[in-house]
Design a protein around this motif. Structure first.
Motif, PDB file in Angstrom:
ATOM      1  N   VAL A  73      33.771  35.443  42.074  1.00 37.10           N
ATOM      2  CA  VAL A  73      32.633  34.971  41.271  1.00 37.10           C
ATOM      3  C   VAL A  73      33.250  34.250  40.069  1.00 37.10           C
ATOM      4  CG1 VAL A  73      30.572  35.644  39.973  1.00 37.10           C
ATOM      5  CG2 VAL A  73      31.280  36.972  41.987  1.00 37.10           C
ATOM      6  N   PRO A  74      33.255  32.907  40.076  1.00 37.22           N
ATOM      7  CA  PRO A  74      34.044  32.157  39.091  1.00 37.22           C
ATOM      8  C   PRO A  74      33.771  32.538  37.642  1.00 37.22           C
ATOM      9  CG  PRO A  74      33.226  30.686  40.798  1.00 37.22           C
ATOM     10  CD  PRO A  74      32.604  32.023  41.058  1.00 37.22           C
ATOM     11  N   LYS A  75      32.501  32.785  37.285  1.00 37.11           N
ATOM     12  CA  LYS A  75      32.238  33.077  35.858  1.00 37.11           C
ATOM     13  C   LYS A  75      32.780  34.444  35.466  1.00 37.11           C
ATOM     14  CE  LYS A  75      27.496  34.527  36.682  1.00 37.11           C
ATOM     15  NZ  LYS A  75      26.089  34.317  36.435  1.00 37.11           N
ATOM     16  N   TRP A  76      32.921  35.361  36.425  1.00 35.33           N
ATOM     17  CA  TRP A  76      33.508  36.678  36.114  1.00 35.33           C
ATOM     18  C   TRP A  76      35.018  36.555  35.873  1.00 35.33           C
ATOM     19  CZ3 TRP A  76      31.038  40.340  40.375  1.00 35.33           C
ATOM     20  CH2 TRP A  76      29.652  40.450  40.130  1.00 35.33           C
ATOM     21  N   GLY A  77      35.692  35.808  36.749  1.00 35.04           N
ATOM     22  CA  GLY A  77      37.139  35.645  36.596  1.00 35.04           C
ATOM     23  C   GLY A  77      37.457  35.001  35.257  1.00 35.04           C
ATOM     24  N   ARG A  78      36.703  33.958  34.917  1.00 35.97           N
ATOM     25  CA  ARG A  78      36.919  33.230  33.659  1.00 35.97           C
ATOM     26  C   ARG A  78      36.701  34.152  32.464  1.00 35.97           C
ATOM     27  NH1 ARG A  78      32.436  29.829  33.695  1.00 35.97           N
ATOM     28  NH2 ARG A  78      33.431  28.283  35.006  1.00 35.97           N
ATOM     29  N   LEU A  87      34.248  50.403  41.297  1.00 35.88           N
ATOM     30  CA  LEU A  87      35.573  49.788  41.260  1.00 35.88           C
ATOM     31  C   LEU A  87      35.540  48.431  41.966  1.00 35.88           C
ATOM     32  CD1 LEU A  87      37.602  52.936  42.399  1.00 35.88           C
ATOM     33  CD2 LEU A  87      37.860  51.816  40.177  1.00 35.88           C
ATOM     34  N   ILE A  88      36.291  47.468  41.408  1.00 36.16           N
ATOM     35  CA  ILE A  88      36.423  46.179  42.101  1.00 36.16           C
ATOM     36  C   ILE A  88      37.820  45.616  41.841  1.00 36.16           C
ATOM     37  CG2 ILE A  88      35.481  44.811  40.172  1.00 36.16           C
ATOM     38  CD1 ILE A  88      34.122  43.012  42.267  1.00 36.16           C
ATOM     39  N   ARG A  89      38.492  45.194  42.919  1.00 33.28           N
ATOM     40  CA  ARG A  89      39.824  44.637  42.708  1.00 33.28           C
ATOM     41  C   ARG A  89      39.704  43.247  42.083  1.00 33.28           C
ATOM     42  NH1 ARG A  89      42.576  43.554  48.421  1.00 33.28           N
ATOM     43  NH2 ARG A  89      42.552  45.759  48.815  1.00 33.28           N
ATOM     44  N   LEU A  90      40.725  42.882  41.299  1.00 35.58           N
ATOM     45  CA  LEU A  90      40.627  41.638  40.541  1.00 35.58           C
ATOM     46  C   LEU A  90      40.431  40.441  41.464  1.00 35.58           C
ATOM     47  CD1 LEU A  90      43.244  42.093  37.666  1.00 35.58           C
ATOM     48  CD2 LEU A  90      40.799  42.586  37.696  1.00 35.58           C
ATOM     49  N   GLU A  91      41.101  40.443  42.620  1.00 35.84           N
ATOM     50  CA  GLU A  91      40.967  39.256  43.478  1.00 35.84           C
ATOM     51  C   GLU A  91      39.550  39.140  44.051  1.00 35.84           C
ATOM     52  OE1 GLU A  91      44.354  39.802  45.997  1.00 35.84           O
ATOM     53  OE2 GLU A  91      43.295  41.095  47.413  1.00 35.84           O
ATOM     54  N   ASP A  92      38.861  40.268  44.236  1.00 34.78           N
ATOM     55  CA  ASP A  92      37.462  40.201  44.676  1.00 34.78           C
ATOM     56  C   ASP A  92      36.555  39.751  43.527  1.00 34.78           C
ATOM     57  OD1 ASP A  92      38.066  40.957  47.217  1.00 34.78           O
ATOM     58  OD2 ASP A  92      37.480  43.062  46.977  1.00 34.78           O
ATOM     59  N   LEU A  93      36.847  40.285  42.353  1.00 34.18           N
ATOM     60  CA  LEU A  93      36.044  39.913  41.178  1.00 34.18           C
ATOM     61  C   LEU A  93      36.106  38.403  40.930  1.00 34.18           C
ATOM     62  CD1 LEU A  93      35.862  41.744  37.836  1.00 34.18           C
ATOM     63  CD2 LEU A  93      36.674  39.410  37.795  1.00 34.18           C
ATOM     64  N   ALA A  94      37.298  37.842  41.127  1.00 30.42           N
ATOM     65  CA  ALA A  94      37.484  36.421  40.823  1.00 30.42           C
ATOM     66  C   ALA A  94      36.795  35.506  41.832  1.00 30.42           C
ATOM     67  CB  ALA A  94      38.971  36.109  40.751  1.00 30.42           C
ATOM     68  N   ARG A 112      28.870  41.308  45.224  1.00 26.89           N
ATOM     69  CA  ARG A 112      27.794  40.530  44.567  1.00 26.89           C
ATOM     70  C   ARG A 112      26.966  41.391  43.628  1.00 26.89           C
ATOM     71  NH1 ARG A 112      29.699  35.642  44.847  1.00 26.89           N
ATOM     72  NH2 ARG A 112      31.084  35.932  46.617  1.00 26.89           N
ATOM     73  N   ARG A 113      26.819  42.683  43.931  1.00 25.18           N
ATOM     74  CA  ARG A 113      25.976  43.532  43.074  1.00 25.18           C
ATOM     75  C   ARG A 113      26.816  44.349  42.083  1.00 25.18           C
ATOM     76  NH1 ARG A 113      24.991  48.889  44.840  1.00 25.18           N
ATOM     77  NH2 ARG A 113      22.745  48.750  44.620  1.00 25.18           N
TER      78      ARG A 113
END
Ligand code: HEM
Length: 343
Positions: free
Chosen positions: A295-300, A286-293, A24-25
């Motif tokens: 947060v819907p607006k980040w994945g988009r 570092l953040i893995r893509l599946e964790d990043l996604a 989240r942060r």
């Protein structure tokens, strides 16, 4: 203690994980759906409680494990830490800056007691209790820059200011995005930035240097930079490219979401009081893509940024080969909605 420190690795078995709190942060770096280099400097002011911008030097759940990783890299390659002889005073300045900020902002984790030049430093997470004389190197187990940067997350460059330029004359660099302190030591601002595409023609470095030469004490600034990394590897150095470069070939459509990480650097710049040098901490998240996604607006947004990134930048950042796979994976998180600027 307020922070629960993870016990994790950033190599071999890669047990690194971000908690829900860390996700989240995460400092997501894109304020619009596209990206190009710019002089993206802003005052390093405390922002949003709990965010990575709240404190002068952010300490998070990865602190203890990152410091262990730094010690491991240094044991294999001592040249990751170098300080030319005229930079010792800047090292003391940096030591003071970090100790003072950590003790003030994390009083449950760090303490600094001063009695004239007799200083007493307590680092509870790393179990360190050190009494020393400020400006007397013989009272520390190693030089002041090395001493304090073995206890602070992120890489550090110390820049000497002379001849209207900045010179990379000291540093502790074990978590870098494919550049080498041993190669860059003694270079100036234009020389070490020479490999970067497009930015020179755009005048980015000329404007950035002009700004930095006027940086005042007590008025630090920050910027974000980013790249992509396969596996949560902190040490992506040219020295070890033979170990990690090949990992790019291990990515498949099935594992791309867990293997690829967005790597964001929170870079700050401080004018130092005695040496007039600049300190340049480069803190890696570092953040893995599946964790990043999650947060819907980040994945988009990441889908759009990577899809449309100029080829020279994707090549320089080292993911041109896997870009189609990454973009394909991220496309499932892009519902086509219009977005507004801002993070
Ligand atoms: C890249 C150091 C400040 C913009 C780099 C690289 C280094 C570096 C070592 C990698 C170059 C390579 O490929 O070998 C520093 C230091 C700074 C500093 C020590 C402190 C004075 C800035 C500032 C800007 C900037 C203020 C502002 C525009 C960039 C850009 C890249 C870069 C755009 C390319 C990054 C990428 O695409 O991943 N810097 N830099 N740098 N730097 Fe700096």
């Amino acid at each position: 203690m307020t922070i629960q420190f993870n016990d994790e690795t950033f190599y071999d078995d890669y047990t690194f994980r971000n908690s829900e709190w860390a996700i989240r942060r995460f400092p997501f770096p894109f304020h619009e759906d596209s990206y190009m280099y710019s002089v993206n400097l802003e005052p390093h002011l405390s922002l949003r409680p709990g965010s990575v911008f709240e404190k002068t030097f952010d300490v998070d759940e990865h602190y203890v494990s990152e410091m262990r990783d730094r010690a491991r890299v240094l044991a294999e390659d001592p040249l990751r830490c170098q300080s030319l002889p005229h930079m010792t005073l800047a090292g003391w300045d940096l030591l003071e800056l970090i100790m003072d900020a950590k003790a003030r902002e994390y009083p449950d984790l760090f303490e600094l007691h001063r009695d004239g030049d007799r200083w007493h430093w307590i680092n509870k997470p790393l179990g360190i209790d050190q009494t020393f004389t400020f400006l007397d190197e013989t009272t520390l187990p190693c030089g002041p820059m090395e001493y304090i940067t073995r206890q602070a997350q992120g890489d550090f460059a110390l820049l000497d200011h002379r001849d209207d330029n900045l010179w990379m004359d000291a540093g502790m660099v074990t978590t870098q995005a494919d550049w080498s302190l041993d190669f860059d030591i003694g270079m100036n601002f234009y020389e070490w930035h020479a490999p970067v595409p497009k930015a020179h023609e755009m005048g980015v470095f000329q404007r950035a240097l002009k700004f930095l030469l006027n940086l005042q004490q007590g008025a630090p600034v920050r910027r974000l930079n980013w790249t992509m990394t396969v596996n949560p590897l902190l040490d992506t150095s040219p020295e070890n490219y033979h170990k990690w470069g090949v990992q790019k070939t291990s990515v498949t459509p099935e594992n791309v979401g867990s293997k690829y990480h967005l790597r964001v650097e929170l870079q700050t710049l401080f004018r130092l009081p005695r040496s007039n040098a600049l300190a340049f901490p480069i803190r890696c998240y570092l953040i893995r893509l599946e964790d990043l996604a999650t947060v819907p607006k980040w994945g988009r947004r990441l889908h759009r940024v990577l899809r449309d990134l100029p080829e020279e930048l994707a090549t320089y950042k080292g993911f041109i080969r896997n870009r189609p796979m990454i973009v394909d994976y991220l496309s499932q998180f892009d519902d086509g909605a219009e977005t507004s600027p801002g993070i």
